[in-house]
Structure formats: C-alpha cells, structure tokens
Design a protein around this motif. Structure first.
Motif, short mmCIF file in Angstrom:
data_model
loop_
_atom_site.label_atom_id
_atom_site.label_comp_id
_atom_site.label_asym_id
_atom_site.label_seq_id
_atom_site.Cartn_x
_atom_site.Cartn_y
_atom_site.Cartn_z
N PHE A 175 23.58 -2.01 7.13
CA PHE A 175 23.14 -2.25 8.65
C PHE A 175 24.37 -1.67 9.57
O PHE A 175 25.45 -1.77 9.34
N VAL A 176 23.88 -1.04 10.60
CA VAL A 176 24.93 -0.43 11.53
C VAL A 176 26.08 -1.29 12.05
O VAL A 176 27.20 -1.25 12.11
N PRO A 180 31.57 -0.80 9.06
CA PRO A 180 32.43 -0.35 10.13
C PRO A 180 32.26 1.03 10.09
O PRO A 180 32.61 1.88 11.29
N GLU A 181 32.06 1.58 8.85
CA GLU A 181 32.08 3.01 8.90
C GLU A 181 30.63 3.82 9.72
O GLU A 181 30.75 4.72 10.61
N LEU A 182 29.40 2.80 9.65
CA LEU A 182 28.39 3.25 10.35
C LEU A 182 28.61 2.87 11.91
O LEU A 182 28.13 3.83 12.53
N THR A 186 28.07 5.60 14.69
CA THR A 186 27.29 5.46 15.89
C THR A 186 27.81 5.51 17.31
O THR A 186 27.30 6.30 18.11
N MET A 187 28.97 4.93 17.23
CA MET A 187 29.86 4.98 18.61
C MET A 187 30.20 6.37 19.19
O MET A 187 30.13 6.78 20.04
N SER A 188 30.77 6.98 18.01
CA SER A 188 31.35 8.20 18.23
C SER A 188 30.35 9.43 18.59
O SER A 188 30.76 10.58 19.33
N SER A 189 29.00 9.22 18.06
CA SER A 189 28.22 10.27 18.20
C SER A 189 27.17 9.58 19.30
O SER A 189 26.22 10.47 19.53
N ASN A 424 22.60 7.05 4.09
CA ASN A 424 22.95 8.28 4.42
C ASN A 424 22.08 8.90 5.21
O ASN A 424 22.12 9.82 6.12
N ASN A 425 20.59 8.74 4.73
CA ASN A 425 19.69 9.63 5.55
C ASN A 425 19.28 8.99 6.85
O ASN A 425 19.06 9.72 7.98
#
Length: 602
Positions: A175-176, A180-182, A186-189, A424-425
């Motif tokens: 889950f987003v 932390p990685e997701l 999400t925030m950076s993109s 990933n997808n």
C-alpha cells in the motif's frame, strides 16, 4: 542548508500539488476504464461475478479455526492476551526509540523477506511500528491455525494456506501510504506512478477478459518460434491431442535409442527450449540423442471428453508408434516432466500390465509425483467440495481456463509471483522486466474437463496410482510391475512436486531407482545448463527410509545434474548409429518446429 540538516520527512511531501491534481484526474479516468473492462464481459454473460464460491470456502474453513478458539472462553482470552501482549511490547519499544533510547525490535522479518529491504522500515519509527505490528499479527494468526487441536489435517492445511494468502495480501508493503519507498516515489512524481499504474491495471483486466491477468514480463519482447522455442526440428505426427516434434541432429552419429520427452500439458513444452543458452532439448541433441518431444494441444470445447486414457493413447503410445516407424527402433528412453511424468509412469504401468514394457527401456522423471501423500500446498485445492465445484464449471465450457491453473500456481509463491508485480506494475507504474521464463509462465493452457477431473480425483484426492488401485483402459495398474531403470530427479525447494513427495514415490517402482536431488525449485532446478555453473545436486544410496536420512549421507556436487544424467543414460546403452534426420523412411513432414499447437494462446 547542508545535506545532513535536511528534514527526512520532506521526501514525503508533494512538491507540485497542481501536477498531482492532474494525475488524480487521470487515475480516475483509467479507474473507470478498469471498471468497464471488468464489467463488460459480465454484462454480456461471458464471465461470472468472481469470487463468491471461493470466498465461501475460505470463510467456512477459517470459521472452523475461530470456532475452536471461541468455544472455550479461557482459550479465547489466552489467544487475545498473546496478541495484545505483543502489541504492547511493540508500542513500548517504539516509545523508547522515539525518546532516543536504544531498543531492540520485538519482532523482525526474516533475512530472506524482500518486502522490507528499504532502510526506512528500520530507521523511521512510523514505518518500523507498522512493520512490526503486521509481523506480530500475521505470526499470531498463523499460530492460531497451528494450535487449533480439533482440526483435521486437511482443514488445518487449508486454513494455514488461506491465512498466509490473506497475510501476504495485507502486508504494508502493498500500500502506498504504508510503504516508504512507494510513498516517496508517489510524492516525488506527484502521483504519476499511480496514473501509469492504473492505466496498466485497465489494460491487464481487459487482456484477462474481465479478470486481472497480472503481467510478469513484457509479452511483446518474446515470440514462440522466433526467440523462444527455436531449436530446429520438424512436426512428424499430429492428432487432436498433440503434435510430435523430431529435432534435427547436430552430430554425425547418435545414440541408437531415441529419446521421447513427455512435458506437462499444464503450461507448454518449451520450458525445455527457452533459448539457446538454457535449452535442455538443444543440449540433449548435442549429446547425440535423437530427440522427440510431445507438444500438447491447447484444448477447447472440442477436447472436453479427452480423458487421461486419450492422453496416454493418442499422446505417448501414438508417439512411440511414430518413433518406431521413423527410426526402426522398437524401444526408447523416455523423460517425463511434472504431470507429464505422472502420465509417463501411468503408461509404464499400463505397458507392464499388457506385457509391452520393453517399448520403453528407461524412464527419467523430472520433478514428478507418482505418490501424492506429501503433495504440498496444491492439495489445498483438492477436496470433494472443491472438485465438484470445478467439475461444474468445466461442464459449462468443456475445459478449465488456463488462468485458473496459473493463479493457483502463483498463489503457492504469492510473495514472489503476485504481490511484487502488483506493486511494480500498478503502484510504481513500471513495466516488468523482459524475462523468458516468466513469459512461458504466463503462456498458460486450458485443461480438458475429462482429463483434469480424472487427474485430480485419482492422483491428488485418492492417490490411486501409488496404492495400485488406478483403473485405466480396462486395467488395474501397479507401478511395482515397472522394472525398468528409473532416474528420479527432485528439486530441493520445489513447491509443486516437493522433494519429499518425489522421494516417497521411488518406493512404488519394482526396478532400480536412481534418486537425485537438484538445488533450487521446480523450474530452475530442472532447467540448469552446465555452462552456467549454478546450484548443485545430491546423489546417494538407494532411496529408502526417509528423505532426511538419505540426505545426511548423500554426496554434494556443484553445478548441473545434466552431465550426471547423461552418464546414467549412456550406461544403459551407448550403442550409436548414423544420425537420423526428420522425414526418414517416408515420414511425412507436417511443418517446422515448434509447430502450430504451441502457438495457440488462451
């Protein structure tokens, strides 16, 4: 401001709210397309609303676990106390860390758990707390199943499997907001990863005709006969069950005995011919074998009544007839892989029963079960209630959709074959890496109704072949009458044909059995060419007693088992003759390998 002074929490804050709002709009649009792709085949009556019957089975099984704990108040209190005690320990540890004190985690993931590799799962108190709470809850739930004493073995097995699937699905890494990685991505993109992911989700639901077909690789990077399944050969026989491929020789002389390979009809034969570097078929040809391979049809309603007997007669026995005509050899060496090996063993017992055992001089089984006592997690799907449900579904179409089998196999290793690709997808919005093995894995096949029902009932449910009670073609079969030499390969980490199950099957045969255990799993342990110098294999004494006892005294050899098998097979008969080309003795060439049957996709 120096890098050391940068607030680490800034990486979890949007840097462009306007761009994020735009991506939210795209997410909503693609979400509508995904919903439409799901509903369209159901509105047309081409697909049923999914999941109700399967969910009922899950609820019913887990209710039996719950009933054990709830019917005794003291047991229920004990279970709840254990859970809350774990929670309080995690909370106390987290508070100490927030106060700057040193505190060891109450519970930690295993070193092999790839889900929590990001450093923030340990360094950030919030994500560390979520991770530990998840691990505590999932471990507790698994213990509830294990400690429920009133459950029979099959119900306990099912409940444990279901709990594991639920636990894997609910992992915070999926889950987003709790990964932390997701969340950073999400925030950076500004959410563009989610917009791309929703687009991929809609495409995959449409490709699955209303069901989610998770792409594990880029399907556009591979084509059967172009860059997979490319070893040269010809189709020399075909019927409405299979085609027979004869491969072109690459040596001046060949072993006198031809080699017939019987692959599983669950998935396609070219797992043994993925590419020029990994192809067992190509390697066997180079060792001087005249190689024939059965390529099973991808059945539809026309094959609904094709039974196990049809697959034996029109598959193996008909192939033996063609090999005899084109090579003038009355006996062959045979290899069976997975369920293809189970069919081969059944055929050996049938030939022994009718006095024609000499048609096959030696048999090699690759990750094959003939005794299903220890058949692993696939037994979760096989009881009377589930078989009847499956048979009812197969009656409607005459076959079982290949996607159903693929999903079952993927669930056996859901943390490797399902959830990493979901993340990933659809959450990272990235196309999966091109990988020929996963392309093959997704190239699923249908199951004929009659054949599949017989297989499930006689093998997984009733284990009739091992007990000498299987009835086929009017004969009661007994593997103990099979006295030819057997090479029985297991793979150490196999989740489909467990090494323990393969080992137990050795005692069913009446002749000499060479048991070999390869490193790795059901695919990589078999498809392991020598030049890669990967894994290892174990050889030892007669396969008697337990696998654990056999393994203690076994000899370990680095690398591939292929040369060991070649030495074994030539020790049976190393006579050689002039190389045989496809089309000899007026054999009709139907088409080039890999043939048309293997190219039919679901």
């Amino acid at each position: 401001m120096t890098g050391e002074d940068t607030n680490p929490m800034l990486q979890y804050i949007l840097n462009n709210p306007e761009e994020f709002a735009k991506n939210l709009s795209e997410i909503a649009e693609n979400g509508g397309k995904a919903l439409a792709a799901y509903l369209e085949p159901r509105e047309k009556g081409e697909a049923a609303m999914a999941g109700s019957e399967e969910m009922n089975a899950v609820v019913k099984t887990l209710a039996e676990v719950g009933n054990y704990w709830m019917k005794d108040p003291s047991r229920a209190i004990e279970a709840q106390t254990k859970l809350w005690s774990g929670y309080m320990g995690i909370w106390s540890s987290t508070l100490k860390r927030m106060a700057g004190e040193e505190s060891e985690p109450i519970i930690a993931p295993s070193s092999s758990d790839k889900r929590f590799k990001d450093s923030q799962w340990e360094e950030n108190n919030f994500f560390d707390f979520i991770k530990q709470m998840y691990l505590q809850t999932s471990t507790w739930a698994e213990d509830l199943v294990e400690d429920a004493e009133d459950l029979d073995d099959h119900t306990r097995h099912k409940a444990g499997f279901y709990v594991k699937q639920i636990s894997n699905a609910m992992a915070p890494s999926n889950f987003v907001l709790t990964n932390p990685e997701l969340l950073r991505e999400t925030m950076s993109s500004n959410g563009s990863n989610l917009a791309k992911g929703m687009k991929l989700l809609a495409e995959d639901i449409k490709a699955g005709h209303g069901d989610l077909r998770i792409r594990q690789t880029d399907p556009d990077k591979f084509q059967v006969g172009v860059n997979v399944a490319v070893t040269p050969g010809k189709i020399v026989e075909q019927n409405d069950v299979c085609q027979l491929i004869q491969y072109s020789p690459t040596t001046e002389d060949v072993l006198k005995r031809p080699l017939l390979i019987v692959p599983p009809w669950i998935n396609k034969y070219y797992i043994l011919d993925l590419n020029q570097e990994k192809s067992f078929i190509k390697w066997a040809v180079e060792q001087g074998h005249t190689v024939f391979v059965i390529s099973w049809i991808n059945p539809d309603e026309k094959q609904a009544d094709k039974s196990f007997e049809h697959y034996m007669r029109e598959g193996i026995l008909n192939s033996l007839d063609r090999i005899r005509k084109t090579t003038q050899q009355t006996t062959v060496n045979a290899i069976g892989y997975c369920v293809g090996g189970t069919l081969l063993a059944t055929t050996l017992a049938y030939l022994a029963k009718i006095g024609e055992q000499d048609r096959i001089a030696s048999a090699t089984f690759l990750a094959t079960q003939v005794d299903f006592t220890h058949a692993g997690d696939l037994k979760v799907f096989v009881d009377e209630e589930q078989i009847e449900l499956l048979e009812h579904r197969m009656e409607q179409k005459g076959y079982l959709d290949g996607s159903k089998i693929a999903t079952a196999f993927n669930m056996l290793r859901s943390n490797d074959l399902i959830w990493p690709y979901v993340v990933n997808n659809y959450l990272r919005g990235k196309e999966p890496f091109p990988f020929d093995l996963l392309y093959w894995n997704a190239d699923s096949t249908r199951m004929p109704a009659a054949n599949h029902s017989y297989y499930l009932r006689n093998c997984y449910q009733d284990n009739t072949l091992a007990r000498g009670e299987m009835e086929l073609a009017g004969e009661k079969l007994d593997l103990n009458q099979v006295e030819i030499p057997i090479y029985n390969l297991a793979t150490k980490e196999d989740h489909i044909a467990p090494a323990k199950s393969v080992f137990k099957g050795c005692s069913c045969f009446g002749g000499p059995v060479e048991y070999v255990m390869s490193g790795s799993g059901h695919i990589a342990g078999v498809v392991n060419p020598p030049h890669l110098k990967k894994y290892k294999y174990w050889t030892g004494s007669k396969p008697e007693g337990s696998l654990e006892e056999w393994t203690q005294d076994a000899s370990e050899t680095p690398g591939s088992w292929w040369p060991h098998w070649q030495k074994w097979i030539t020790s049976q008969d190393d006579n050689r003759v002039k190389a045989r080309k496809p089309g000899a003795r007026r054999t009709k060439i139907i088409e080039d390998a890999p043939g048309s049957y293997v190219k039919v996709r679901v």
